[in-house]
Motif scaffolding. Structure first.
Motif, mmCIF file in Angstrom:
data_model
loop_
_atom_site.group_PDB
_atom_site.id
_atom_site.type_symbol
_atom_site.label_atom_id
_atom_site.label_comp_id
_atom_site.label_asym_id
_atom_site.label_seq_id
_atom_site.Cartn_x
_atom_site.Cartn_y
_atom_site.Cartn_z
ATOM 1 N N ALA A 216 15.341 -155.979 25.549
ATOM 2 C CA ALA A 216 13.958 -156.777 25.612
ATOM 3 C C ALA A 216 12.760 -157.054 23.898
ATOM 4 N N MET A 217 13.179 -155.761 23.552
ATOM 5 C CA MET A 217 12.253 -156.235 22.400
ATOM 6 C C MET A 217 12.392 -156.160 20.607
ATOM 7 N N LYS A 218 13.739 -155.479 20.773
ATOM 8 C CA LYS A 218 14.839 -155.859 19.753
ATOM 9 C C LYS A 218 15.598 -157.254 19.378
ATOM 10 N N LEU A 219 16.040 -157.742 21.130
ATOM 11 C CA LEU A 219 16.839 -158.917 20.587
ATOM 12 C C LEU A 219 15.835 -159.751 21.222
ATOM 13 N N GLY A 220 14.684 -159.606 21.414
ATOM 14 C CA GLY A 220 13.234 -160.744 21.822
ATOM 15 C C GLY A 220 12.308 -161.337 20.652
ATOM 16 N N CYS A 221 12.084 -159.802 19.922
ATOM 17 C CA CYS A 221 11.482 -159.895 18.854
ATOM 18 C C CYS A 221 11.736 -159.249 17.251
ATOM 19 N N ASN A 222 13.127 -159.088 17.327
ATOM 20 C CA ASN A 222 13.826 -158.389 16.330
ATOM 21 C C ASN A 222 13.045 -156.841 15.671
ATOM 22 N N HIS A 223 12.006 -156.185 16.864
ATOM 23 C CA HIS A 223 12.226 -155.005 16.284
ATOM 24 C C HIS A 223 13.124 -153.612 15.780
ATOM 25 N N PRO A 224 12.803 -153.228 14.982
ATOM 26 C CA PRO A 224 13.838 -152.629 14.768
ATOM 27 C C PRO A 224 14.440 -151.518 15.634
ATOM 28 N N MET A 225 13.531 -150.765 16.575
ATOM 29 C CA MET A 225 13.955 -150.179 17.633
ATOM 30 C C MET A 225 12.926 -150.361 18.923
ATOM 31 N N GLY A 226 13.202 -150.079 20.609
ATOM 32 C CA GLY A 226 12.130 -150.720 20.970
ATOM 33 C C GLY A 226 10.620 -149.599 21.395
ATOM 34 N N PRO A 227 9.700 -150.332 21.830
ATOM 35 C CA PRO A 227 8.973 -149.535 22.299
ATOM 36 C C PRO A 227 9.153 -147.670 22.516
ATOM 37 N N ILE A 228 9.823 -148.013 23.890
ATOM 38 C CA ILE A 228 10.234 -146.305 24.451
ATOM 39 C C ILE A 228 11.325 -145.826 23.501
ATOM 40 N N GLU A 229 12.270 -146.323 22.880
ATOM 41 C CA GLU A 229 12.723 -145.008 22.026
ATOM 42 C C GLU A 229 11.783 -144.905 20.712
ATOM 43 N N LEU A 230 11.038 -145.854 20.348
ATOM 44 C CA LEU A 230 10.423 -145.136 19.588
ATOM 45 C C LEU A 230 8.894 -144.272 20.131
ATOM 46 N N THR A 231 9.258 -144.315 20.512
ATOM 47 C CA THR A 231 7.843 -143.632 21.749
ATOM 48 C C THR A 231 8.226 -142.015 21.891
#
Ligand code: CAA
Length: 292
Positions: A216-231
Motif C-alpha cells: 500500500a505504501m510502496k505503490l500508493g506513496c512511492n516509498h522505497p520500502m513499506g513501513p513493516i519491511e522498514l521496521t
C-alpha cells in the motif's frame, strides 16, 4: 583541533555504517566496542558489503583496500585519544548513553567534540554528565548510514556555535545534507516516520497482512520500502525504543506504542538482524516469507 581522526563508539548496525561512511570520506577511523564479538561481526559485515560492491563494479579493489586501511577497531575507550570528533552510537538507552559520555569525556582530548547518534533522547541531558556540555550535540544518521543522505543536527541548550560548525563541516566532508532539528523527542524525521510504522504495526495486529500494508505504501506513496519491511530492517527493538521515547517525552497518548511490537521484542523477534520479525529471513538475510 588539528586531527583527521574520528572515533565511533559502538559497532552495531549504526556504528558500523557511520565508521564506513567516515573512512570512505578520507577520515582515519577507530570503531570502538567493548564486545569483541560485535567487532568481529562488524568487520565481517564491512568486508562482505565491500566485496559485493567490487563484484558489482561499484567499488574498485584499490578503493576497498584504501578504505579498509583507514578503518581500525578497538575494544578500549582509551583509543578516543587524538580524535577531533567522537560519534557515539551505542544502544538507545539513556543510562548507557550517559555512561558512555562520562567515559569518553574523561579520556578524550579537551578540545574533542562528542556527538550522539541518538534518534530522540535529550542531548542536553546526555551533555550534562560531561565537563564539556558546550562541545556536545546530536548528529543523527539514518540507516543504512553510508547510503542515506541526511544528517539531523541537534543542538543541546548550551552547544556552542564552534561545535555546531565543526559538526557541520564534518557532515559536508562525508557527503551528508544537514537539517537543524529541534531538541524534542524524535527530532524531525522519526517524529513523522515512526508513528507511521507504529500505525502499520497496529494494522498487522488487527489482521492485515504485512505484504498488503507494505505494498500500500510502496505503490500508493512511492516509498522505497513499506513501513513493516522498514521496521524489520532497522530493528523492531530500535523502532519500539523510539516510539516509547515519543510517548514518554510528549506525555501524549497519540504516541502509544503498538502492543504487538512489545510482545515481539520480549520474545526476541527483532526483525532482519534476528532472522525473525514481521517477515522471516534466511541466514543470508533474504526475506523468505511472512510471519503473520
Ligand atoms: N550498508 C551499507 N550500504 C548499503 C547497505 C547497508 N546496510 N544496504 C545497501 N547498501 C548500498 C549497496 O551496497 C548499494 O551500493 P552501490 O550502489 O554502491 O553498490 C546501494 O546501497 C543500493 O543497494 P541495493 O542495490 O542493494 O538496494 P536498493 O537500491 O534497494 O537500496 C536501500 C537499498 C538504500 C536500503 C533502499 O531500500 C532504501 O532507501 N530504503 C529506505 C531506507 C530508510 O527509510 N531508512 C531510514 C530508516 S529510519 C532511521 O534510520 C531512523 C532511526 O533512527 C533508526
Amino acid at each position: 583541533m588539528e586531527s583527521n581522526k574520528v572515533a565511533v563508539i559502538g559497532a552495531g548496525l549504526m556504528g558500523n555504517g557511520i565508521a564506513q561512511a567516515c573512512a570512505s570520506a578520507g577520515y582515519d577511523v577507530v570503531n570502538i566496542d567493548t564486545f569483541e564479538s560485535a567487532i568481529e561481526k562488524s568487520k565481517a559485515a564491512v568486508e562482505k558489503l565491500f566485496s559485493r560492491k567490487v563484484a558489482k563494479g561499484s567499488m574498485t579493489e584499490e578503493k576497498k583496500a584504501e578504505v579498509l586501511g583507514r578503518l581500525t577497531y578497538s575494544s578500549k575507550f582509551e583509543d578516543v585519544k587524538g580524535a577531533f570528533l567522537v560519534v557515539e552510537a551505542v544502544p538507545e538507552k539513556i543510562e548507557i548513553k550517559k555512561d558512555t559520555f562520562k567515559k569518553v569525556d574523561e579520556l578524550a582530548d579537551a578540545e574533542t567534540v562528542i556527538v550522539s547518534n541518538t534518534s530522540g533522547l535529550s542531548i542536553s541531558e546526555i551533555a550534562s554528565v560531561t565537563n564539556r556540555p558546550d562541545k556536545v550535540m546530536g548528529a543523527h544518521f539514518f540507516y543504512p548510514a553510508p547510503v542515506m543522505k541526511l544528517l539531523e543536527l541537534v543542538r543541546g541548550l548550551v552547544t556552542s556555535d564552534e561545535t555546531y560548525e565543526t559538526v557541520k563541516g564534518f557532515a559536508e566532508k562525508i557527503g551528508k545534507t544537514t537539517v537543524d532539528a529541534p531538541e524534542f523527542p524524535g527530532f524531525m524525521v522519526n517524529r513523522i516516520l515512526v508513528p507511521m510504522q507504529n500505525e502499520a504495526a497496529f494494522m498487522v495486529m488487527e489482521g492485515s497482512k504485512p505484504e498488503d500494508v507494505d505494498n500500500a505504501m510502496k505503490l500508493g506513496c512511492n516509498h522505497p520500502m513499506g513501513p513493516i519491511e522498514l521496521t524489520d530492517f532497522v530493528g523492531i527493538d530500535t523502532m519500539l525504543a523510539t516510539m516509547t521515547g515519543l510517548y514518554n517525552g510528549f506525555h501524549d497518548s497519540k504516541y502509544r506504542p503498538c502492543p504487538l511490537l512489545e510482545t515481539m521484542v520480549k520474545s526476541g523477534m527483532l526483525g532482519k538482524k534476528s532472522g525473525l520479525g514481521f517477515y522471516k529471513y534466511d541466514e543470508k538475510g533474504n526475506k523468505i516469507g511472512s510471519n503473520f
